[in-house]
Design a protein around this motif. Structure first.
Motif, short mmCIF file in Angstrom:
data_model
loop_
_atom_site.label_atom_id
_atom_site.label_comp_id
_atom_site.label_asym_id
_atom_site.label_seq_id
_atom_site.Cartn_x
_atom_site.Cartn_y
_atom_site.Cartn_z
N GLY A 1 0.82 -1.22 0.00
CA GLY A 1 0.00 0.00 0.00
C GLY A 1 0.85 1.26 0.00
O GLY A 1 0.44 2.30 0.52
N SER A 2 2.02 1.18 -0.58
CA SER A 2 2.97 2.28 -0.57
C SER A 2 2.61 3.36 -1.59
O SER A 2 1.95 3.09 -2.59
N VAL B 1 2.54 11.74 -7.75
CA VAL B 1 2.71 11.01 -6.50
C VAL B 1 1.34 10.48 -6.07
O VAL B 1 0.35 11.20 -6.13
N GLY B 2 1.29 9.23 -5.65
CA GLY B 2 0.04 8.67 -5.15
C GLY B 2 0.20 7.21 -4.78
O GLY B 2 1.26 6.62 -4.93
N LYS B 3 -0.89 6.65 -4.27
CA LYS B 3 -0.92 5.22 -3.91
C LYS B 3 -1.03 4.38 -5.17
O LYS B 3 -1.82 4.68 -6.06
N ILE C 1 -2.49 4.97 -10.42
CA ILE C 1 -2.25 5.51 -9.08
C ILE C 1 -3.38 6.48 -8.72
O ILE C 1 -4.03 7.06 -9.58
N ARG C 2 -3.58 6.64 -7.43
CA ARG C 2 -4.61 7.54 -6.91
C ARG C 2 -3.92 8.51 -5.96
O ARG C 2 -3.27 8.10 -5.01
N TYR D 1 7.69 6.48 -2.62
CA TYR D 1 7.68 7.85 -2.11
C TYR D 1 7.54 7.80 -0.59
O TYR D 1 6.59 7.24 -0.06
N ILE D 2 8.51 8.37 0.08
CA ILE D 2 8.50 8.43 1.54
C ILE D 2 8.51 9.90 1.93
O ILE D 2 9.43 10.64 1.58
#
Length: 93
Positions: free
Chosen positions: A41-42, A55-57, A68-69, A90-91
């Motif tokens: 779920g990163s 950037v998204g899940k 991606i969402r 993405y962290i």
């Protein structure tokens, strides 16, 4: 004259979808990474060839695209893999 049928012969039938084994293919190395990120779920950062960053899940992926969402309420965006320069987990800092 009545024709006699041979009962030992079985009628051939077209195999159904559940009778066929599913064709599987070996995942590419980047797909193994995508599968791990999806399972965890990163969030991912995708850099496109055009210079945009998304950037998204990670929602889903297939052979040709990545979905991606950005947030729970936003629609899923699909990016063709041919348009991706790179992707990474993405962290938030």
């Amino acid at each position: 004259m009545i024709a006699q049928t041979n009962t030992s012969q079985t009628l051939s039938r077209k195999p159904s979808a559940k009778d066929k084994p599913r064709a599987s293919r070996k995942l590419d190395s980047h797909e193994i990474t995508l599968a791990r990120l999806k399972r965890e779920g990163s969030s991912v950062l995708i850099a496109t060839m055009g210079g945009d960053e998304v950037v998204g899940k990670l929602v889903d992926f297939d052979r040709y695209s990545i979905g991606i969402r950005e947030s729970v309420t936003s629609p899923t965006k699909f990016v063709f893999k041919s348009a991706i320069q790179s992707f990474e987990q993405y962290i938030k800092a």
